[in-house]
Design a protein around this motif. Structure first.
Motif, short mmCIF file in Angstrom:
data_model
loop_
_atom_site.label_atom_id
_atom_site.label_comp_id
_atom_site.label_asym_id
_atom_site.label_seq_id
_atom_site.Cartn_x
_atom_site.Cartn_y
_atom_site.Cartn_z
N SER A 76 -8.35 5.71 11.70
CA SER A 76 -8.32 6.87 12.59
C SER A 76 -9.44 7.84 12.24
CB SER A 76 -6.96 7.57 12.48
OG SER A 76 -6.96 8.78 13.20
N ASN A 77 -9.62 8.09 10.95
CA ASN A 77 -10.70 8.97 10.50
C ASN A 77 -12.07 8.39 10.86
OD1 ASN A 77 -8.88 10.81 9.45
ND2 ASN A 77 -9.03 10.04 7.37
N VAL A 100 -7.26 12.45 3.26
CA VAL A 100 -7.56 11.03 3.07
C VAL A 100 -9.05 10.79 3.27
CG1 VAL A 100 -7.18 8.70 4.03
CG2 VAL A 100 -5.24 10.27 3.76
N CYS A 101 -9.60 11.43 4.27
CA CYS A 101 -11.03 11.31 4.60
C CYS A 101 -11.89 11.76 3.42
CB CYS A 101 -11.32 12.14 5.85
SG CYS A 101 -13.03 12.06 6.43
N GLN A 111 -4.76 5.27 8.70
CA GLN A 111 -5.28 6.62 8.50
C GLN A 111 -6.80 6.59 8.32
OE1 GLN A 111 -2.94 8.17 5.26
NE2 GLN A 111 -1.23 8.71 6.60
N CYS A 112 -7.29 5.66 7.51
CA CYS A 112 -8.74 5.55 7.30
C CYS A 112 -9.44 5.13 8.60
CB CYS A 112 -9.05 4.55 6.19
SG CYS A 112 -8.66 5.19 4.55
N THR A 144 -8.07 13.46 11.78
CA THR A 144 -6.60 13.58 11.78
C THR A 144 -6.04 13.67 10.37
OG1 THR A 144 -6.64 12.22 13.77
CG2 THR A 144 -4.51 12.57 12.76
N TYR A 145 -6.68 13.00 9.43
CA TYR A 145 -6.20 12.97 8.05
C TYR A 145 -7.32 13.44 7.11
CZ TYR A 145 -2.89 10.00 10.44
OH TYR A 145 -1.97 9.50 11.33
N LEU A 173 -0.30 1.86 6.68
CA LEU A 173 -0.52 3.28 7.00
C LEU A 173 -1.84 3.77 6.42
CD1 LEU A 173 2.87 5.21 6.79
CD2 LEU A 173 1.33 5.04 8.74
N ASN A 174 -2.14 3.33 5.20
CA ASN A 174 -3.39 3.71 4.57
C ASN A 174 -4.58 3.20 5.38
OD1 ASN A 174 -5.59 3.06 2.15
ND2 ASN A 174 -4.51 5.00 1.96
#
Length: 195
Positions: free
Chosen positions: A182-183, A45-46, A179-180, A41-42, A175-176
């Protein structure tokens, strides 16, 4: 005809060299990470969070999932420390303090679940078949629950009465982590799908 054969023989090593160079450049650990992250998704970031682990990840989906979980855990531990320090600030509004306390609990749960996931993936060895599926199901369940915890923390800061520096600071941290996480879940699902 002989000239054409000679030209062809001279070109073959060049064609071989170019095609070999091209195929080997697409299989570097960094490209493996980039390709794998493109399905998350990100993706930016990944890539940013996992590129420094390229030498240990190599081209292993398992090592990639392990690194992604470890990065998420580290980010969650950092966020937990940050939110815990915020709770000690003087002059917090009662709603801010309540939201921070709730968030501390949620982030604490995130840390616990990600820790279990990291250990489960490490300890599953070379499991196969139903045993592999059972371990991966545990990992995916815990990581998914950790993501829910992150979102629940953020929900506690919704509404205009909590707008301000505290909300912005917590939101950026969590959020950070989300996001991590989710990845990491995407990469774990991808690893599970390869078996």
């Amino acid at each position: 005809m002989a000239k054409a054969s000679i030209v062809l023989l001279l070109l073959l090593p060049i064609v071989y060299f170019v095609s070999t160079a091209k195929s080997s450049s697409t299989t570097t650990p960094t490209n493996f990470i980039r390709d794998s992250c493109s399905a998350t998704t990100y993706p930016e970031v990944c890539i940013k969070s996992l590129s420094s682990y390229a030498s240990s990840i190599k081209q292993s989906p398992r090592q990639l999932a392990q690194a992604a979980l470890s990065v998420s855990l580290t980010k969650a531990q950092s966020a937990k420390t940050f939110v815990t320090k915020l709770a000690k600030f003087k002059g917090l509004k009662s709603r801010e303090y309540g939201a921070i306390k709730d968030c501390m609990e949620e982030i604490g749960d995130t840390v616990d679940r990600l820790s279990k996931s990291v250990q489960e993936l490490k300890n599953m060895g070379k499991s196969k078949g139903q045993d592999f599926l059972w371990h991966m199901s545990n990992v995916e369940t815990w990581v998914s629950a950790a993501l829910t915890d992150d979102n629940t923390c953020l929900d506690g800061f919704s509404g205009k009465t909590l707008n301000g520096k505290i909300k912005s600071a917590v939101r950026a941290q969590v959020l950070n982590v989300a996001q991590c996480t989710s990845n990491a879940l995407s990469l774990c699902n991808r690893f599970a799908g390869k078996h």
